[in-house]
Motif scaffolding. Structure first.
Motif, mmCIF file in Angstrom:
data_model
loop_
_atom_site.group_PDB
_atom_site.id
_atom_site.type_symbol
_atom_site.label_atom_id
_atom_site.label_comp_id
_atom_site.label_asym_id
_atom_site.label_seq_id
_atom_site.Cartn_x
_atom_site.Cartn_y
_atom_site.Cartn_z
ATOM 1 N N LYS A 5 0.842 -1.201 0.000
ATOM 2 C CA LYS A 5 0.000 0.000 0.000
ATOM 3 C C LYS A 5 0.876 1.249 0.000
ATOM 4 C CE LYS A 5 -4.088 1.956 2.231
ATOM 5 N NZ LYS A 5 -5.079 1.804 3.323
ATOM 6 N N GLY A 6 0.550 2.169 -0.875
ATOM 7 C CA GLY A 6 1.326 3.403 -0.968
ATOM 8 C C GLY A 6 2.459 3.335 -1.977
ATOM 9 N N TRP A 7 2.685 2.174 -2.582
ATOM 10 C CA TRP A 7 3.742 2.032 -3.583
ATOM 11 C C TRP A 7 3.308 2.543 -4.958
ATOM 12 C CZ3 TRP A 7 7.376 -2.767 -3.633
ATOM 13 C CH2 TRP A 7 7.979 -2.910 -2.369
ATOM 14 N N GLY A 8 2.012 2.748 -5.149
ATOM 15 C CA GLY A 8 1.512 3.145 -6.458
ATOM 16 C C GLY A 8 1.392 1.982 -7.430
ATOM 17 N N CYS A 9 1.275 0.772 -6.890
ATOM 18 C CA CYS A 9 1.167 -0.412 -7.738
ATOM 19 C C CYS A 9 -0.261 -0.574 -8.266
ATOM 20 C CB CYS A 9 1.537 -1.672 -6.956
ATOM 21 S SG CYS A 9 3.258 -1.740 -6.429
ATOM 22 N N LYS A 10 -0.369 -1.159 -9.454
ATOM 23 C CA LYS A 10 -1.658 -1.591 -9.988
ATOM 24 C C LYS A 10 -1.727 -3.101 -9.762
ATOM 25 C CE LYS A 10 -3.143 0.352 -13.734
ATOM 26 N NZ LYS A 10 -3.266 0.726 -15.168
ATOM 27 N N ILE A 11 -2.681 -3.534 -8.934
ATOM 28 C CA ILE A 11 -2.703 -4.930 -8.485
ATOM 29 C C ILE A 11 -3.953 -5.641 -9.001
ATOM 30 C CG2 ILE A 11 -2.771 -6.461 -6.478
ATOM 31 C CD1 ILE A 11 -1.269 -4.163 -4.962
ATOM 32 N N GLN A 12 -3.724 -6.760 -9.668
ATOM 33 C CA GLN A 12 -4.805 -7.555 -10.252
ATOM 34 C C GLN A 12 -4.700 -8.988 -9.729
ATOM 35 O OE1 GLN A 12 -5.681 -6.666 -14.394
ATOM 36 N NE2 GLN A 12 -5.537 -8.848 -14.883
ATOM 37 N N ILE A 13 -5.827 -9.585 -9.380
ATOM 38 C CA ILE A 13 -5.858 -10.966 -8.912
ATOM 39 C C ILE A 13 -6.714 -11.796 -9.848
ATOM 40 C CG2 ILE A 13 -6.660 -12.533 -7.080
ATOM 41 C CD1 ILE A 13 -5.897 -10.466 -5.031
ATOM 42 N N GLU A 14 -6.182 -12.948 -10.282
ATOM 43 C CA GLU A 14 -6.942 -13.895 -11.091
ATOM 44 C C GLU A 14 -7.446 -15.024 -10.199
ATOM 45 O OE1 GLU A 14 -4.464 -15.179 -14.309
ATOM 46 O OE2 GLU A 14 -4.798 -13.339 -15.452
ATOM 47 N N THR A 15 -8.730 -15.347 -10.303
ATOM 48 C CA THR A 15 -9.324 -16.352 -9.432
ATOM 49 C C THR A 15 -10.334 -17.193 -10.200
ATOM 50 O OG1 THR A 15 -10.655 -16.685 -7.419
ATOM 51 C CG2 THR A 15 -11.008 -14.647 -8.637
ATOM 52 N N ASN A 16 -10.597 -18.410 -9.690
ATOM 53 C CA ASN A 16 -11.497 -19.311 -10.414
ATOM 54 C C ASN A 16 -12.964 -19.181 -10.001
ATOM 55 O OD1 ASN A 16 -11.818 -20.811 -7.980
ATOM 56 N ND2 ASN A 16 -10.167 -22.224 -8.518
ATOM 57 N N GLY A 17 -13.273 -18.253 -9.098
ATOM 58 C CA GLY A 17 -14.661 -17.995 -8.760
ATOM 59 C C GLY A 17 -15.265 -18.926 -7.728
ATOM 60 N N SER A 18 -14.455 -19.759 -7.106
ATOM 61 C CA SER A 18 -14.978 -20.670 -6.083
ATOM 62 C C SER A 18 -14.942 -20.049 -4.689
ATOM 63 C CB SER A 18 -14.186 -21.985 -6.079
ATOM 64 O OG SER A 18 -12.820 -21.754 -5.820
ATOM 65 N N TYR A 19 -14.314 -18.882 -4.568
ATOM 66 C CA TYR A 19 -14.255 -18.152 -3.306
ATOM 67 C C TYR A 19 -14.958 -16.810 -3.469
ATOM 68 C CZ TYR A 19 -10.649 -21.439 -1.787
ATOM 69 O OH TYR A 19 -9.974 -22.589 -1.438
ATOM 70 N N HIS A 20 -15.530 -16.306 -2.378
ATOM 71 C CA HIS A 20 -16.087 -14.957 -2.407
ATOM 72 C C HIS A 20 -14.975 -13.974 -2.765
ATOM 73 C CE1 HIS A 20 -20.127 -15.533 -0.723
ATOM 74 N NE2 HIS A 20 -19.592 -16.497 -0.008
ATOM 75 N N ILE A 21 -15.277 -13.032 -3.653
ATOM 76 C CA ILE A 21 -14.307 -11.960 -3.883
ATOM 77 C C ILE A 21 -14.675 -10.792 -2.979
ATOM 78 C CG2 ILE A 21 -13.670 -12.594 -6.238
ATOM 79 C CD1 ILE A 21 -15.525 -10.410 -7.254
ATOM 80 N N LYS A 22 -13.665 -10.205 -2.383
ATOM 81 C CA LYS A 22 -13.853 -9.070 -1.491
ATOM 82 C C LYS A 22 -12.928 -7.958 -1.968
ATOM 83 C CE LYS A 22 -14.598 -12.248 2.378
ATOM 84 N NZ LYS A 22 -14.088 -12.696 3.711
ATOM 85 N N GLU A 23 -13.271 -6.762 -1.637
ATOM 86 C CA GLU A 23 -12.420 -5.658 -2.078
ATOM 87 C C GLU A 23 -11.188 -5.501 -1.190
ATOM 88 O OE1 GLU A 23 -12.818 -4.504 -5.085
ATOM 89 O OE2 GLU A 23 -14.400 -5.983 -4.992
ATOM 90 N N ASP A 24 -11.150 -6.264 -0.093
ATOM 91 C CA ASP A 24 -9.943 -6.348 0.723
ATOM 92 C C ASP A 24 -9.368 -4.971 1.065
ATOM 93 O OD1 ASP A 24 -10.018 -9.121 0.900
ATOM 94 O OD2 ASP A 24 -9.017 -9.341 -1.014
ATOM 95 N N GLU A 25 -10.271 -4.170 1.660
ATOM 96 C CA GLU A 25 -9.886 -2.853 2.168
ATOM 97 C C GLU A 25 -9.335 -1.937 1.071
ATOM 98 O OE1 GLU A 25 -7.519 -3.149 5.750
ATOM 99 O OE2 GLU A 25 -8.439 -5.055 6.246
ATOM 100 N N GLY A 26 -9.818 -2.132 -0.156
ATOM 101 C CA GLY A 26 -9.394 -1.273 -1.256
ATOM 102 C C GLY A 26 -7.989 -1.540 -1.751
ATOM 103 N N LEU A 27 -7.433 -2.703 -1.421
ATOM 104 C CA LEU A 27 -6.045 -2.986 -1.769
ATOM 105 C C LEU A 27 -5.897 -3.627 -3.145
ATOM 106 C CD1 LEU A 27 -4.939 -4.424 1.706
ATOM 107 C CD2 LEU A 27 -4.469 -2.137 0.802
#
Length: 219
Positions: free
Chosen positions: A95-117
């Motif tokens: 956080k604060g590094w200015g990174c663009k972060i993308q997660i690939e997932t298979n949809g078997s878990y709830h996706i959460k915004e994870d505190e905007g991270l």
């Protein structure tokens, strides 16, 4: 574990698929080990077993990212959300590094915004996922949708294509501004060319996803 992740590999390549990180962009891949699904057409079958990975501390991962000097980060697998606690620890450090972060997932878990991270989730719909997976998908994924996320249907044959068409209509993807991509399972069934012809024929409002990194041999 909260302060470690089971990592298959960390490397820099190009982003080859749809998402917030544009195709063709230099990207650091954090490929995690272990998956709860065993799709027959998996293009990273080498990561399905937890034994394919090594335990990395968050500090070791941070150091690896620093050396690669790139702020586009793609967390993939395997299935990364199997290790959510460790991912959250990593994201908090970034956080604060200015990174663009993308997660690939298979949809078997709830996706959460994870505190905007997390800037973007790319969620694959797996036709091989079984009845419980299919039944839960809308509750876990569609009902939590954010405009910057992507839904990707991995299509093996014409039956998958027809079901995908029905689902995007049932879920109101177009009305709800859900970004949708269709991706062919090249080498196992339908080709990207065949899929493109169907999309054009039926005038479906989706993006054709072609794995650019595979085409140029940088996977």
């Amino acid at each position: 574990m909260k302060n470690t992740l089971l990592v298959h590999s960390i490397f820099k390549s190009i982003s080859g698929e749809v998402g917030l990180i544009p195709q063709g962009t230099s990207t650091v891949f954090i490929r995690l080990a272990g998956c709860n699904m065993k799709c027959s057409y998996c293009d990273t079958a080498c990561t399905q077993s937890k034994k394919s990975g090594s335990k990395f501390t968050i500090e070791q991962i941070i150091n690896s990212i620093k050396k690669l000097k790139c702020k586009n980060l793609l967390i993939t697998g395997g299935e990364p959300l199997m290790q959510r606690k460790g991912i959250i620890s990593l994201l908090k450090r970034l956080k604060g590094w200015g990174c663009k972060i993308q997660i690939e997932t298979n949809g078997s878990y709830h996706i959460k915004e994870d505190e905007g991270l997390v800037n973007c989730f790319v969620v694959d719909y797996k036709f091989e996922g079984g009845e419980k997976y299919k039944k839960d998908f809308q509750k876990k994924i569609i009902d939590n949708w954010k405009i910057y996320d992507w839904l990707k249907f991995v299509i093996e044959d014409y039956e998958d294509y027809k079901e995908a068409k029905k689902l995007i209509k049932d879920w109101g993807c177009n009305d709800n501004n859900i970004n949708v991509a269709f991706s062919a399972v090249n080498g196992f069934g339908m080709t990207s060319r065949e899929l493109a012809k169907l999309i054009i024929r039926d005038n479906i409002p989706v993006i054709l996803n072609v794995q650019m990194h595979k085409l140029i041999g940088m996977d």
